[in-house]
Design an enzyme around this catalytic site. Structure first.
Site, PDB file in Angstrom:
ATOM      1  N   TYR A 175      46.341  40.544  40.721  1.00  0.00           N
ATOM      2  CA  TYR A 175      45.591  39.653  39.832  1.00  0.00           C
ATOM      3  C   TYR A 175      45.643  40.185  38.393  1.00  0.00           C
ATOM      4  O   TYR A 175      45.932  39.446  37.448  1.00  0.00           O
ATOM      5  CB  TYR A 175      44.140  39.529  40.328  1.00  0.00           C
ATOM      6  CG  TYR A 175      43.231  38.820  39.374  1.00  0.00           C
ATOM      7  CD1 TYR A 175      43.369  37.446  39.129  1.00  0.00           C
ATOM      8  CD2 TYR A 175      42.227  39.506  38.694  1.00  0.00           C
ATOM      9  CE1 TYR A 175      42.532  36.788  38.241  1.00  0.00           C
ATOM     10  CE2 TYR A 175      41.394  38.852  37.817  1.00  0.00           C
ATOM     11  CZ  TYR A 175      41.548  37.497  37.589  1.00  0.00           C
ATOM     12  OH  TYR A 175      40.717  36.849  36.696  1.00  0.00           O
ATOM     13  N   TRP A 218      33.772  40.629  41.706  1.00  0.00           N
ATOM     14  CA  TRP A 218      34.926  39.746  41.544  1.00  0.00           C
ATOM     15  C   TRP A 218      35.886  39.857  42.726  1.00  0.00           C
ATOM     16  O   TRP A 218      36.481  38.874  43.144  1.00  0.00           O
ATOM     17  CB  TRP A 218      35.638  40.036  40.220  1.00  0.00           C
ATOM     18  CG  TRP A 218      36.830  39.162  40.006  1.00  0.00           C
ATOM     19  CD1 TRP A 218      38.125  39.558  39.924  1.00  0.00           C
ATOM     20  CD2 TRP A 218      36.853  37.730  39.873  1.00  0.00           C
ATOM     21  NE1 TRP A 218      38.944  38.465  39.743  1.00  0.00           N
ATOM     22  CE2 TRP A 218      38.178  37.332  39.713  1.00  0.00           C
ATOM     23  CE3 TRP A 218      35.867  36.744  39.883  1.00  0.00           C
ATOM     24  CZ2 TRP A 218      38.573  36.009  39.559  1.00  0.00           C
ATOM     25  CZ3 TRP A 218      36.246  35.421  39.727  1.00  0.00           C
ATOM     26  CH2 TRP A 218      37.587  35.067  39.567  1.00  0.00           C
ATOM     27  N   GLU A 266      34.255  31.892  38.616  1.00  0.00           N
ATOM     28  CA  GLU A 266      33.331  32.776  37.895  1.00  0.00           C
ATOM     29  C   GLU A 266      31.883  32.410  38.179  1.00  0.00           C
ATOM     30  O   GLU A 266      31.031  33.298  38.286  1.00  0.00           O
ATOM     31  CB  GLU A 266      33.603  32.756  36.384  1.00  0.00           C
ATOM     32  CG  GLU A 266      34.921  33.388  35.977  1.00  0.00           C
ATOM     33  CD  GLU A 266      35.009  34.898  36.183  1.00  0.00           C
ATOM     34  OE1 GLU A 266      33.989  35.554  36.499  1.00  0.00           O
ATOM     35  OE2 GLU A 266      36.120  35.433  36.036  1.00  0.00           O
TER      36      GLU A 266
END
Length: 187
Positions: A18, A48, A40
């Site tokens: 990522y 995350w 988000e």
């Protein structure tokens, strides 16, 4: 020779991929911006990596992040989402996703695209910060405060300043790669 990467991603293959391929790339495509906004908002209060590991499940559950479809979700679809163990089953966040999809389209109508609205906050140019160590990056800024405030005024949910700053980092509005990271000058 191993390339230096931001410390937050090192040691996890998914995180590193990522980081290396997406995080901080300037995004102007409305569909991708919506995807990151939703991810988000679901991340609020969580790590995350939790969201990243469930990303494909979110993609499937939320009709490939098609905001036009999401804006029209009914009670049956909400119930189905809340039974889906592959995503974060938070009723407030599911409801917020539907509301945010509707408001996302309102912004598109007003500004021509969500991208035009969003990138105007940074004069259409990414802010390049000089972060020496990822833990020194801010959690929010005056700019994320302003964007958060504007989104909230429009009715968006789960868009606090910290969530919005993480979103701004993800979509390349701000470059918070460590200055020694190989991606710092690439994005």
């Amino acid at each position: 020779m191993t390339k230096h990467k931001c410390g937050w991603c090192v040691g996890d293959e998914l995180y590193e991929a990522y980081h290396d391929n997406e995080w901080g790339n300037p995004v102007h495509d409305d569909a991708t911006l919506f995807e990151f906004l939703i991810l988000e908002t679901f991340q609020a209060g969580l790590s995350w990596i939790t969201i990243l590991r469930k990303r494909n499940n979110f993609f499937d559950a939320f009709d490939q992040f098609d905001y036009k479809k999401i804006a029209n979700y009914n009670e049956d679809k909400k119930a189905q989402l809340l039974q889906n163990a592959g995503i974060i089953r938070n009723k407030l966040k599911v409801n917020a996703t539907i509301t945010n999809a509707q408001l996302f389209m309102d912004i598109q109508k007003e500004f021509g695209s969500f991208s035009k609205y969003l990138w105007a906050f940074v004069d259409n140019k990414p802010i390049k910060n000089t972060i020496d160590y990822y833990k020194n990056a801010p959690a929010n800024t005056a700019l994320s405060d302003a964007l958060s405030k504007d989104l909230k005024k429009r009715g968006f949910k789960f868009v606090g300043s910290t969530v919005i700053y993480a979103f701004m980092q993800a979509v390349g509005m701000v470059n918070d790669h460590e200055v020694g990271c190989f991606r710092y000058n690439e994005v």
